[in-house]
Each structure stands twice: as C-alpha cells, then as structure tokens.
Design an enzyme around this catalytic site. Structure first.
Site, mmCIF file in Angstrom:
data_model
loop_
_atom_site.group_PDB
_atom_site.id
_atom_site.type_symbol
_atom_site.label_atom_id
_atom_site.label_comp_id
_atom_site.label_asym_id
_atom_site.label_seq_id
_atom_site.Cartn_x
_atom_site.Cartn_y
_atom_site.Cartn_z
ATOM 1 N N GLN A 35 0.818 -1.203 0.000
ATOM 2 C CA GLN A 35 0.000 0.000 0.000
ATOM 3 C C GLN A 35 0.847 1.246 0.000
ATOM 4 O O GLN A 35 1.976 1.239 0.468
ATOM 5 C CB GLN A 35 -0.936 0.031 1.202
ATOM 6 C CG GLN A 35 -0.208 0.112 2.530
ATOM 7 C CD GLN A 35 -1.165 0.027 3.680
ATOM 8 O OE1 GLN A 35 -1.402 -0.998 4.265
ATOM 9 N NE2 GLN A 35 -1.747 1.168 3.994
ATOM 10 N N HIS A 64 1.298 -4.502 3.324
ATOM 11 C CA HIS A 64 0.097 -4.688 4.150
ATOM 12 C C HIS A 64 0.060 -6.132 4.617
ATOM 13 O O HIS A 64 -0.089 -6.417 5.797
ATOM 14 C CB HIS A 64 -1.167 -4.326 3.363
ATOM 15 C CG HIS A 64 -2.420 -4.398 4.178
ATOM 16 N ND1 HIS A 64 -3.619 -3.938 3.753
ATOM 17 C CD2 HIS A 64 -2.650 -4.915 5.412
ATOM 18 C CE1 HIS A 64 -4.548 -4.142 4.697
ATOM 19 N NE2 HIS A 64 -3.981 -4.738 5.708
ATOM 20 N N PHE A 114 0.156 -4.938 14.693
ATOM 21 C CA PHE A 114 -0.191 -5.118 13.281
ATOM 22 C C PHE A 114 0.342 -6.464 12.790
ATOM 23 O O PHE A 114 -0.379 -7.265 12.181
ATOM 24 C CB PHE A 114 0.439 -3.962 12.493
ATOM 25 C CG PHE A 114 0.150 -3.947 11.012
ATOM 26 C CD1 PHE A 114 -0.980 -4.546 10.474
ATOM 27 C CD2 PHE A 114 1.015 -3.266 10.154
ATOM 28 C CE1 PHE A 114 -1.232 -4.481 9.093
ATOM 29 C CE2 PHE A 114 0.768 -3.203 8.785
ATOM 30 C CZ PHE A 114 -0.349 -3.813 8.259
ATOM 31 N N HIS A 117 -1.536 -9.342 14.232
ATOM 32 C CA HIS A 117 -2.831 -9.492 13.566
ATOM 33 C C HIS A 117 -2.664 -10.218 12.234
ATOM 34 O O HIS A 117 -3.416 -11.149 11.922
ATOM 35 C CB HIS A 117 -3.474 -8.121 13.346
ATOM 36 C CG HIS A 117 -4.641 -8.133 12.414
ATOM 37 N ND1 HIS A 117 -5.902 -8.525 12.799
ATOM 38 C CD2 HIS A 117 -4.730 -7.865 11.081
ATOM 39 C CE1 HIS A 117 -6.721 -8.477 11.756
ATOM 40 N NE2 HIS A 117 -6.028 -8.084 10.694
ATOM 41 N N GLU A 118 -1.691 -9.794 11.442
ATOM 42 C CA GLU A 118 -1.467 -10.419 10.133
ATOM 43 C C GLU A 118 -1.092 -11.888 10.295
ATOM 44 O O GLU A 118 -1.511 -12.741 9.525
ATOM 45 C CB GLU A 118 -0.389 -9.655 9.349
ATOM 46 C CG GLU A 118 -0.828 -8.266 8.900
ATOM 47 C CD GLU A 118 -1.989 -8.296 7.902
ATOM 48 O OE1 GLU A 118 -1.937 -9.093 6.949
ATOM 49 O OE2 GLU A 118 -2.949 -7.523 8.081
ATOM 50 N N LYS A 121 -4.374 -13.852 11.603
ATOM 51 C CA LYS A 121 -5.457 -13.942 10.622
ATOM 52 C C LYS A 121 -5.022 -14.672 9.355
ATOM 53 O O LYS A 121 -5.771 -15.498 8.836
ATOM 54 C CB LYS A 121 -5.966 -12.539 10.282
ATOM 55 C CG LYS A 121 -7.157 -12.564 9.331
ATOM 56 C CD LYS A 121 -7.797 -11.187 9.186
ATOM 57 C CE LYS A 121 -8.963 -11.262 8.189
ATOM 58 N NZ LYS A 121 -9.450 -9.922 7.837
ATOM 59 N N HIS A 122 -3.839 -14.345 8.846
ATOM 60 C CA HIS A 122 -3.412 -14.895 7.552
ATOM 61 C C HIS A 122 -2.252 -15.884 7.648
ATOM 62 O O HIS A 122 -2.269 -16.934 7.009
ATOM 63 C CB HIS A 122 -3.011 -13.752 6.611
ATOM 64 C CG HIS A 122 -4.088 -12.744 6.381
ATOM 65 N ND1 HIS A 122 -5.167 -12.980 5.570
ATOM 66 C CD2 HIS A 122 -4.261 -11.482 6.875
ATOM 67 C CE1 HIS A 122 -5.952 -11.909 5.550
ATOM 68 N NE2 HIS A 122 -5.440 -10.992 6.348
#
Ligand SMILES: *[C@@H]1O[C@H](CO)[C@@H](O)[C@H](O)[C@H]1NC(C)=O
Ligand SMILES: *[C@@H]1O[C@H](CO)[C@@H](O)[C@H](O)[C@H]1NC(C)=O
Length: 229
Positions: A35, A64, A114, A117-118, A121-122
């Site tokens: 991004q 991102h 951050f 979280h990444e 989640k992924h």
C-alpha cells in the site's frame, strides 16, 4: 497389551501422515499486498491514521500483508488459534519490518500489534509452508524484489499528486514484474480516486509470482491520483 500398543503407534503414524497430506494443500495462492504510505492514500480518507511510534515512514510503498487465498476468491483465516505470534521468532527482522511493514493504525504503535494481527489472521493459514520467521521474511524479500516505486517511476508515474490513467499504472507494473496486478483505490476527503493498494499474486509455495486466479472486487476511476508525500 503389546498388540494394543503397536496398533496405537500405527494409528498415530497414520494420523500424522494424513495431517501432512491434508495441510500441504490448504490454499491455492497468495495475495501480496502493498500500500502507499502517504496519508493521502491511507490517512486522508475517512479513516484516520497515526505514524508509528518508531517514526514517520519512508515515502515508499509498504507491506500490508501476505494473504493465502482460494481460487474462488474466498480465503481461510485464523487457521490456528494455538499458534501465537511470538516477537522473539522475528527479532532478527524487526528493523526491516519497522521500515517496510510499518503500522499506520491509531493509536500509534511500534508495529507488533499489526504483525501479530497479520500472523493470526493470515499467516497461520500458510503455516504448513512458511513458519513465522519465514512468513515475514518472505514478504520482506518480495518487497525488495518488487520495487514498485521504481517500476512506476520508470514509466513516469510518480507520487506527485498528478492523475494517471489506471491502464498506464497497470501496464507499468506488468512491464516490471511480468504479471497483472490488481489496483485498489480509495478516495480522499475531496472525493478523488487514488492509488491505495497493489495486489500481486504468488504461487502457493510463496516463491514465484503468478497470474492471479481471481481479482478482488472494487473499482478505480479511469484516472487515478498518485498522491504526493
Ligand atoms: C532469523 O532467525 C531465524 C530463526 O529464528 C532463522 O531461521 C533465519 O534464517 C534468520 N534470518 C536471518 C535473515 O538471519
Ligand atoms: C519457481 O520458479 C523457479 C525458477 O523459475 C522454478 O525453478 C521453480 O520450479 C518454481 N517453483 C514452483 C513451485 O513452481
């Protein structure tokens, strides 16, 4: 008794092998999403932003995420709640992460939240292929391989607030990496459509670029702004 033990061992081995087979094919490809970092693309939209506590990010694209996806456009998420993000596993990447994968969320943070979280989640959905250190280093290395700012600059597309045709942006990236990218736009508070995120696809090994099996939805206007920093 002996027989029972033996059969348990066989059963365990069998389950173990089955698990390997099952987890080796649990998604189809990755989206690598970069991004623009300028407040115009992230912050000057309706959402607000905050610079990271480690300082104002460079005027460059930043990461991102690296997102496992299915060919039908859906994606797995939060695949292993037991696999906690562990900062000690990426301590040798912290400097690069702070530079290339900074957070712009409010309130200001150092990035750990951050990245956690990444990962949760992924990253946990590609854990059979990339462990935590590999997940983050793969994304960092990709960012180095794909110098988007330079690729665009080579085609005269610069973050100077000018409008560029969406086609020229796509063509420049295709010329630079050999594959089509998907451009996601957002709008600034004046309603201008602007370059926000770039999606590039990777095969499920995470090592090679590939044509995207499917693109996300959303649209940019015909001409989009590349906001200055
Ligand atoms: C960082 O440490 C991990 C082990 O935690 C290791 O596998 C990896 O190769 C190291 N990376 C670099 C760039 O030194
Ligand atoms: C990735 O690309 C390299 C070099 O082109 C090739 O040797 C390798 O087989 C590819 N890997 C996969 C998983 O397709």
């Amino acid at each position: 008794m002996m027989e029972l033990k033996l059969s348990m061992v066989v059963k365990l081995l069998w389950i173990h092998c089955l698990a390997i087979v099952c987890t080796s094919q649990d998604f189809d490809f990755f989206y690598f999403v970069q991004q623009t970092q300028w407040p115009g693309a992230y912050c000057d939209s309706k959402q607000s932003c905050c610079y990271p506590s480690t300082g104002k990010p460079a005027s460059d694209f930043s990461i991102h995420g690296l997102w496992p996806n299915y060919k039908d456009g859906s994606y797995p998420s939060n695949c292993d709640p037991g696999s906690n993000f562990d900062p000690s596993k990426i301590s040798n990447l912290t400097q690069r992460l702070q530079r290339d994968w900074p957070t712009l969320a409010c309130p200001s943070g150092d990035g750990l939240q951050f990245w956690a979280h990444e990962w949760s989640k992924h990253g946990t959905c590609s854990e059979s292929i990339l462990n935590q250190n590999e997940y983050f280093s793969t994304a960092l290395n990709l960012k180095e391989r794909v110098n988007l700012l330079q690729i665009l600059g080579d085609s005269g597309i610069q973050p100077n607030g000018d409008l560029y045709s969406l086609e020229s942006v796509k063509d420049a990236i295709k010329g630079g990496i050999g594959y089509d990218a998907w451009i996601q736009c957002n709008t600034d508070t004046s309603g201008n459509s602007q370059l926000y995120q770039v999606y590039i696809c990777l095969d499920a090994s995470g090592s090679n670029f590939t044509d995207c099996p499917i693109f996300p939805h959303g649209k940019c206007r015909h001409n989009i702004e590349f906001p200055s920093f």
